[in-house]
Design an enzyme around this catalytic site. Structure first.
Site, PDB file in Angstrom:
ATOM      1  N   SER A  54      23.000  37.242  19.897  1.00  0.00           N
ATOM      2  CA  SER A  54      23.652  36.761  18.973  1.00  0.00           C
ATOM      3  C   SER A  54      24.526  35.350  19.784  1.00  0.00           C
ATOM      4  O   SER A  54      23.790  34.717  20.279  1.00  0.00           O
ATOM      5  CB  SER A  54      24.600  37.618  18.070  1.00  0.00           C
ATOM      6  OG  SER A  54      24.957  37.139  17.092  1.00  0.00           O
ATOM      7  N   ASP A  94      16.878  39.270   9.122  1.00  0.00           N
ATOM      8  CA  ASP A  94      18.456  39.105   9.815  1.00  0.00           C
ATOM      9  C   ASP A  94      19.262  38.307   8.698  1.00  0.00           C
ATOM     10  O   ASP A  94      19.102  36.924   8.303  1.00  0.00           O
ATOM     11  CB  ASP A  94      18.565  38.049  11.115  1.00  0.00           C
ATOM     12  CG  ASP A  94      19.940  38.152  11.731  1.00  0.00           C
ATOM     13  OD1 ASP A  94      20.768  38.331  10.952  1.00  0.00           O
ATOM     14  OD2 ASP A  94      19.682  38.089  12.992  1.00  0.00           O
ATOM     15  N   HIS A 140      20.205  42.076  11.933  1.00  0.00           N
ATOM     16  CA  HIS A 140      20.830  41.493  12.865  1.00  0.00           C
ATOM     17  C   HIS A 140      21.047  42.683  13.973  1.00  0.00           C
ATOM     18  O   HIS A 140      22.163  43.450  14.004  1.00  0.00           O
ATOM     19  CB  HIS A 140      21.981  40.821  12.643  1.00  0.00           C
ATOM     20  CG  HIS A 140      22.727  39.949  13.789  1.00  0.00           C
ATOM     21  ND1 HIS A 140      22.071  38.778  14.154  1.00  0.00           N
ATOM     22  CD2 HIS A 140      23.808  39.918  14.387  1.00  0.00           C
ATOM     23  CE1 HIS A 140      22.719  38.202  15.028  1.00  0.00           C
ATOM     24  NE2 HIS A 140      23.835  38.863  15.188  1.00  0.00           N
TER      25      HIS A 140
END
Length: 307
Positions: A201, A254, A286
């Site tokens: 991320s 996601d 995610h």
């Protein structure tokens, strides 16, 4: 094969993303949770330390703060990075010397400890003689979350790429901080070609930025569930980056950093001349799954640490 994701959208971060259809990792005291931008564990240190020693994976130290060319990075040293080594042998025989290093950056709101059990709880621990370095982002206000202070590598005002204003100065300083960690490992005898920088991320966004900005010719870079910030500012041939090995992975479901952020970043990196392996994971949010970490292990073993 399959893949995982990144971080972007101007609404408030959702509390929890949908459970991936792939086998997510939940082993013993270790669990991957898919809070937006955050990867956390539920292990307690005492349990983790005992199981590390049984597999030849051990927490060896807390790295000290470092500086690069006189630049101060004290904000990244509280707490300092967690350092874990995979030496193999389960404690039998003399300790082996690490000849590889992987520097892995966590996502928004997390800490280095949230990833520090990965070598013990996934196939990545099968790569022996690796020093894993898990840095901690400084606590900063995050505009996207109403100015709430939390661990973050840079500020974000939105998740949608059309509205996201890249925090250029902070992103580039974090990339230079990673350079200082690389130099620390080189000073300890690990050659640059055996060093990999990766992240999930927000951490992955720093890793991909580092791939573009760093002058060190390291083994490769890894971006998991992420995107390339400031993508339009790069042109082919910049900093002689052609041929750099990159592993990217992203979940197709996601909701935080959308799948197309990952694919468009991958295409940009390829257009810049980088050697990119992109893996996608159908139905994964995610998050991270076991298949993805297996793919990463194969990439590291086959393309980086194969000499």
């Amino acid at each position: 094969s399959s893949s995982s994701s990144s971080s972007s959208s101007s609404r408030a971060l959702p509390q929890k993303s949908r459970r991936p259809q792939h086998s997510s990792i939940t082993k013993g005291s270790f669990a991957l949770k898919t809070f937006a931008g955050v990867f956390t564990t539920t292990c307690c240190s005492a349990v983790a330390l005992s199981c590390w020693s049984s597999r030849g994976v051990k927490l060896v130290s807390m790295s000290s703060g470092v500086s690069n060319g006189g630049e101060s990075f004290t904000e990244y040293a509280r707490p300092p990075p967690i350092v874990v080594e995979t030496t193999g042998g389960g404690g039998a025989g003399p300790p082996r010397r690490c000849d590889k290093a992987i520097i892995f950056l966590h996502g928004l709101g997390d800490t280095g400890r949230g990833w520090s059990d990965i070598p013990n709880q996934s196939s990545l621990g099968e790569i022996e003689n690796v020093r894993w370095v898990f840095p901690n982002a400084p606590v900063i206000p995050i505009t996207l979350n109403g100015g709430m202070a939390m661990p973050g590598w840079f500020d974000m005002n939105a998740l949608e790429r059309d509205h996201l204003i890249d925090d250029k100065e902070t992103i580039e300083k974090a990339s230079r901080y990673v350079d200082s960690l690389i130099e620390e490992q080189m000073d300890k005898g690990i050659p640059a070609k055996n060093i990999v920088v990766g992240g999930f991320s927000q951490g992955g966004a720093i890793a991909l930025t580092h791939a573009m900005k760093s002058e060190h010719e390291i083994g490769g870079d890894v971006g998991v569930s992420t995107y390339l910030p400031m993508a339009d500012s790069y042109s082919k041939g910049e900093n002689g980056k052609s041929g750099v090995k990159v592993f990217q992975a992203h979940g197709t479901a996601d909701p935080v950093l959308r799948f197309d952020y990952g694919t468009s970043s991958s295409e940009k990196l390829k257009a810049l001349g980088m050697d990119v392996q992109f893996e996608s994971y159908g139905g994964m949010a995610h998050s991270v799954c076991a298949e993805e970490l297996d793919d990463l292990k194969d990439f590291l073993s086959g393309k980086i640490f194969n000499k």
